[in-house]
Design an enzyme around this catalytic site. Structure first.
Site, mmCIF file in Angstrom:
data_model
loop_
_atom_site.group_PDB
_atom_site.id
_atom_site.type_symbol
_atom_site.label_atom_id
_atom_site.label_comp_id
_atom_site.label_asym_id
_atom_site.label_seq_id
_atom_site.Cartn_x
_atom_site.Cartn_y
_atom_site.Cartn_z
ATOM 1 N N ASP A 75 -10.570 1.726 -3.294
ATOM 2 C CA ASP A 75 -11.068 1.509 -1.939
ATOM 3 C C ASP A 75 -12.594 1.484 -1.897
ATOM 4 O O ASP A 75 -13.180 1.058 -0.902
ATOM 5 C CB ASP A 75 -10.566 2.621 -1.006
ATOM 6 C CG ASP A 75 -9.155 2.372 -0.513
ATOM 7 O OD1 ASP A 75 -8.641 1.254 -0.695
ATOM 8 O OD2 ASP A 75 -8.545 3.309 0.058
ATOM 9 N N ASP A 126 0.831 -1.214 0.000
ATOM 10 C CA ASP A 126 0.000 0.000 0.000
ATOM 11 C C ASP A 126 0.860 1.257 0.000
ATOM 12 O O ASP A 126 2.047 1.231 0.346
ATOM 13 C CB ASP A 126 -0.925 -0.006 1.215
ATOM 14 C CG ASP A 126 -2.267 0.662 0.935
ATOM 15 O OD1 ASP A 126 -2.363 1.439 -0.039
ATOM 16 O OD2 ASP A 126 -3.216 0.403 1.689
#
Length: 731
Positions: A548, A478
């Site tokens: 997301d 990430d």
């Protein structure tokens, strides 16, 4: 021969069986763009260009009053010696001037394709797959050489381009701008298309007519970004999914970029893409090289669909690498939306147990497993296991998961540091910063300075230990913020504008090292979802967390837009809980599964708390996905109905041998007393018989293509259908 040099007319013809690209060296100096499009045979190539003097366009060559660089369609133009349009490059000489005069010096033609040092790029497995032309230009006064590289693939309607600079002189030269490619089209009657968005709604499609002047997309955020993808396309005005000329350009780079289109008064369209020149410069010392990233240039005579399928095949097979390149990916369960930071070892085991019972193959431990990480305010940089949560460590949890017959995966965020961390307290100068200036935080974190070798070496050593500490088969990498205060403590004042690009080179070195050390790990890229979804990251990590935003309705637009460039096998899509955590919408489990099944299927919810009915749906859909995933991952993709145009979305995947296909149809909101609809399919063998969902009545491929597949009347919102189409014999 894919690349032919016509010495008499000084013309290069790059071609395969479907595409041609022509370049002429005009006046023995200037590479001019002649043509790019469908394959052609050229009888009189020297007649393609015409010249006429124009008022206020300077005469560049003495004795030829009709010739001006200001009106010449060029391949890699400069500014300052007659061409007033947007230049492809700009250099600063030791005397401070920015005027250059690069002229043709020589060229090289060879089979195959060379690697770009320190940068990701497309590749060949055999030299016979592609041919390369390198045109060498020289500015004798400046003492700098420029190599403009073109590679044409034989099986893809694609040319790659990049540029390198070599300082052959005795003094430093400064690069201020260096696009990876530039091409001047001889007309301007185009539309242009790009993918825009922000966090949670990435890669939405925008298509507009060109206008005179400059239209541009870019990123100066230190990443390719959620805002704009490093991709742009020119389309003929009649172009559709399956018809019309389309030119798609994508940059193999994960940092700041710029794509620019300029239409001049004489209807020449200049298209370029490369590193963003804003806040960039590079000091090139004598004997040094500088390499630009690579641009992928796709031509399609079969509309946007043809462009997409070329990008998909190339990215899937000649940009992505490693053992997972040609493998279907495991179905995973990620604990993030089920627990966020608040989990125990027992809770994780419960989720793994429930996942195993439903047929899930991979358990992924997300954020919160290290340091003292109970929220996002601390511990990035301290990559020791949080013993309070995991008393048996990563090894103990991974062994439990593997005994269940599942694989174990892990979330990491190596590029960031929390101010509240032992690493930051020990090395406060290791983050990007400007001395004396405020250090802007985002998500309570700062960005490590990957332009520094010591920081890169630390991360390589740290994550070598982490990835060796347990049986880890998947890593979610990430990156949850963009760059501010872009400065480096180790660079001198005159090199501070190199920081952002040096960061990318450092990141690529880290990824190259770790993916080579751990070839059996499936790496997935993530940046707050899709904030770094680009070909550069796919070179190291063959899939990316698409967004997301896991809402099934929003994901239709996100996945549809992403499919313009990127194949389904590169997209990760998860089934999450409802009401959705990003938009608060409640959609049925069936729709959530069907949307996620159109990519790499995963789950991200409290799966052990699902109702009996939802568990039944999940188990059935996992079983069905196993039947379909080869087509989803490796089939030819066709967009049928756009979520940007109405309440219906449809797309399909066709197996390479055309023996099978799968169609996904989604109805968002139902309408009263609706009309009967037929969905016209694509990509099937017109002469072949097909059976749909094991029905008794077969259909010829051309029936399904020309007449279409009859859809049932739909009375409910959020209704979805899957049609599995199989080749069959006549009854």
């Amino acid at each position: 021969m894919p690349i032919v040099w016509n010495e008499k007319d000084r013309i290069f013809h790059l071609s395969n069986s479907r595409m041609s690209y022509l370049i002429q060296i005009v006046h023995g100096k200037y590479p001019a763009h002649l043509y790019w499009g469908r394959h052609i045979q050229v009888q009189q190539p020297s007649s393609i260009l015409t010249f006429k003097g124009r008022a206020f366009s300077p005469t560049t060559e003495s004795g030829d009053k009709n010739f001006s660089l200001d009106t010449l369609p060029q391949e890699y133009p400069a500014f300052g010696n007659g061409d007033f349009r947007n230049p492809a490059y700009q250099l600063r000489a030791p005397d401070g001037s920015t005027i250059t005069e690069f002229v043709y010096d020589s060229h090289e033609i060879f089979q195959g394709k060379r690697h770009l040092k320190g940068l990701p790029a497309s590749y060949v497995e055999k030299d016979s797959e592609a041919d390369t032309l390198v045109i060498t230009m020289v500015d004798s006064m400046l003492g700098v050489g420029m190599n403009i590289s073109y590679t044409i693939y034989r099986e893809f309607d694609l040319i790659t381009r990049s540029v390198s600079f070599e300082n052959r002189g005795n003094e430093d030269v400064e690069i201020l701008k260096c696009m990876s490619m530039s091409v001047d089209f001889h007309e301007s009657d185009w539309e242009w298309l790009h993918l825009h968005g922000t966090w949670g709604r990435e890669r939405h499609i925008e298509r507009q007519p060109l206008h005179h002047g400059v239209q541009m997309i870019s990123s100066a955020r230190g990443a390719s970004s959620h805002r704009h993808n490093p991709f742009v396309a020119l389309l003929s005005k009649n172009a559709s999914e399956e018809h019309g000329d389309v030119y798609g350009i994508s940059l193999v780079y994960s940092g700041n970029f710029q794509a620019s289109i300029e239409v001049d008064p004489f209807e020449i369209t200049r298209l370029s893409i490369g590193m963003n020149p804003f806040d960039f410069s590079w000091r090139l010392k004598p004997g040094e090289f500088f390499q630009t990233p690579e641009a992928l240039m796709v031509y399609s005579a079969e509309g946007l669909g043809g462009m997409s399928r070329t990008f998909h095949k190339l990215l899937r097979s000649r940009v992505c690498r490693g053992v997972y390149r040609d493998k279907v990916r495991p179905i995973l369960i990620n604990n993030w939306e089920a627990t966020y930071f608040h989990f125990s070892e027992k809770k994780l085991k419960d989720i793994a147990d429930a996942g195993k019972d439903l047929g899930i193959e991979l358990f992924v431990l997300d954020d919160g497993w290290f340091g003292r990480r109970d929220n996002d305010k601390s511990s990035l940089g301290d990559w020791g296991v949080y013993q309070k949560k995991l008393p048996h460590g990563l090894k103990g949890l991974s062994e439990y998961v593997r005994k269940k017959g599942m694989h174990f995966g892990l979330w990491v965020e190596p590029e960031m540091v929390s101010p509240d961390s032992d690493l930051y307290r020990k090395h406060p100068d290791w983050c990007l910063h400007v001395p004396g200036r405020h250090r802007t935080k985002s998500r309570n974190q700062l960005v490590l300075d990957l332009s520094r070798d010591d920081v890169c070496d630390f991360l390589i050593d740290t994550f070598t230990k982490v990835f060796s500490s347990a049986a880890i088969s998947y890593v979610k990498w990430d990156m949850n913020r963009n760059m501010t205060e872009v400065g480096s403590a180790i660079l001198p004042p005159d090199r501070q504008k190199e920081t952002a690009h040096r960061y990318m080179l450092g990141l690529y070195r880290i990824l190259d090292t770790l993916t080579e050390r751990f070839p059996s790990i499936l790496f997935e890229s993530c940046s707050g979802g899709g904030g770094r979804f680009d070909p550069g990251m796919l070179y190291y990590m063959p899939q990316t967390w698409t967004s997301d935003d896991t809402d099934a309705v929003e994901r239709l637009k996100i996945q549809y837009g992403t499919s313009l460039v990127y194949p389904a096998i590169a997209m990760s899509a998860h089934v999450s809980d409802v009401p959705n955590h990003q938009v608060g919408r409640t959609t049925p489990m069936l729709m959530r599964c069907h949307v996620a099944m159109a990519a790499n299927l995963g789950f991200e919810l409290n799966i052990d708390k699902l109702s009996h009915d939802d568990k039944k749906v999940v188990k059935e859909k996992i079983h069905q996905y196993h039947q379909l995933k080869e087509m989803v991952c490796f089939g030819d993709f066709f967009r049928l109905l756009s979520p940007f145009s109405g309440m219906d979305t449809a797309w399909m995947y066709v197996a390479p041998d055309q023996e099978q296909a799968v169609v996904f149809y989604y109805k968002i909101l139902a309408t009263p007393n609706p009309p009967f609809l037929r969905l016209k399919l694509r990509g099937l063998n017109p002469k072949k018989l097909y059976n749909i969902n094991n029905g008794e009545q077969p259909f010829f491929g051309d029936e399904l293509i020309q007449i279409g597949l009859a859809l049932p009347l739909i009375k409910n919102d959020f209704t979805t259908l899957i049609f599995h189409i199989k080749g069959c014999q006549a009854p």
